[in-house]
Design a protein around this motif. Structure first.
Motif, PDB file in Angstrom:
ATOM      1  N   ARG A  67       0.842  -1.209   0.000  1.00 28.74           N
ATOM      2  CA  ARG A  67       0.000   0.000   0.000  1.00 28.74           C
ATOM      3  C   ARG A  67       0.869   1.249   0.000  1.00 28.74           C
ATOM      4  O   ARG A  67       0.545   2.239  -0.650  1.00 28.74           O
ATOM      5  N   ARG A  71       0.722   4.312  -2.658  1.00 23.73           N
ATOM      6  CA  ARG A  71       0.597   5.717  -2.248  1.00 23.73           C
ATOM      7  C   ARG A  71       1.729   6.568  -2.802  1.00 23.73           C
ATOM      8  O   ARG A  71       1.522   7.722  -3.144  1.00 23.73           O
ATOM      9  N   TRP A 139       0.918   6.547   9.193  1.00 23.03           N
ATOM     10  CA  TRP A 139      -0.059   6.672   8.117  1.00 23.03           C
ATOM     11  C   TRP A 139      -1.008   5.482   8.017  1.00 23.03           C
ATOM     12  O   TRP A 139      -2.185   5.665   7.640  1.00 23.03           O
ATOM     13  N   PRO A 140      -0.577   4.235   8.351  1.00 20.49           N
ATOM     14  CA  PRO A 140      -1.532   3.126   8.222  1.00 20.49           C
ATOM     15  C   PRO A 140      -2.782   3.275   9.097  1.00 20.49           C
ATOM     16  O   PRO A 140      -3.838   2.743   8.757  1.00 20.49           O
ATOM     17  N   TYR A 142      -4.553   5.784   9.402  1.00 20.75           N
ATOM     18  CA  TYR A 142      -5.494   6.714   8.775  1.00 20.75           C
ATOM     19  C   TYR A 142      -5.811   6.357   7.324  1.00 20.75           C
ATOM     20  O   TYR A 142      -6.547   7.078   6.654  1.00 20.75           O
ATOM     21  N   ASP A 143      -5.260   5.264   6.849  1.00 24.57           N
ATOM     22  CA  ASP A 143      -5.417   4.896   5.448  1.00 24.57           C
ATOM     23  C   ASP A 143      -6.678   4.049   5.238  1.00 24.57           C
ATOM     24  O   ASP A 143      -6.856   3.018   5.904  1.00 24.57           O
ATOM     25  N   SER A 145      -7.518   1.971   2.863  1.00 23.51           N
ATOM     26  CA  SER A 145      -7.250   0.593   2.430  1.00 23.51           C
ATOM     27  C   SER A 145      -6.821  -0.279   3.601  1.00 23.51           C
ATOM     28  O   SER A 145      -7.201  -1.456   3.685  1.00 23.51           O
TER      29      SER A 145
END
Length: 188
Positions: A67, A71, A139-140, A142-143, A145
């Motif tokens: 991912r 991005r 970041w994961p 809030y992602d 996916s």
């Protein structure tokens, strides 16, 4: 150690310094039973946990690395490798998930604050059982996916990934702010 001393000495253990053993099934139950004793206006229990252990840590790391490349196709290999290893250090990672109830008389902000208290209570309980822990987002958390991969519903969001295990080396103290310098008094 008395409770105030324990609070004065509490610190996070960086996830890269955590290794086995992690909490066993009985210890995990005890951690979670202690953790859910946080303020919870309306008795909503607006949170839940996802245990990420064993091969699931590697699989989630692979997903996050892929991912990350989606991005940012130009991401440096070291960045992608960091994402790949993100969940591999601690033997147990608990994703703490907010289950928000929009429109409830208890505002969403209070539901989120209860979840934040839950994350910290989990760190305190882990420390009390002799484990190290670190509360991370990145970041994961809030992602969209990653949220889908974790099976989150539309009203759910990641509050943090709590990495739990045994510190492989002593964790140094860091400088803390002067608490009294943060205090102001309201004038009459």
């Amino acid at each position: 150690m008395d409770p105030l001393s324990a609070l004065r000495h509490r610190r996070s253990t960086p996830s890269r310094l955590l290794g086995p053993p992690g909490p066993d099934a009985a210890q995990l139950r005890e951690l979670l039973e202690c953790t859910v004793r946080v303020p919870d206006h309306g008795k909503l229990a607006p949170w839940r946990f996802i245990a990420i252990a064993g091969e699931a840590r590697t699989a989630l790391g692979e997903f996050v690395a892929a991912r990350g490349l989606e991005r940012d196709p130009g991401a440096a290999p070291a960045v992608i490798e960091k994402d790949r290893a993100r969940f591999s250090h601690a033997p147990l990672v608990l994703a703490v998930i907010a289950r928000l109830l929009p429109g409830h008389k208890v505002p969403e902000q209070e539901q989120l604050l209860s979840g934040g208290a839950l994350c910290f209570q989990l760190l305190l309980a882990a420390d009390a059982l002799g484990f190290g822990g670190q509360w991370l987002t990145g970041w994961p958390a809030y992602d969209p996916s990653v949220s889908t991969r974790l099976g989150l519903a539309g009203n759910e969001r990641v509050l943090g990934f709590l990495h739990l295990g045994t510190a492989r080396e002593p964790v140094p103290e860091r400088e803390r702010p002067d608490a009294m310098s943060l205090l102001t008094e309201l004038a009459p």
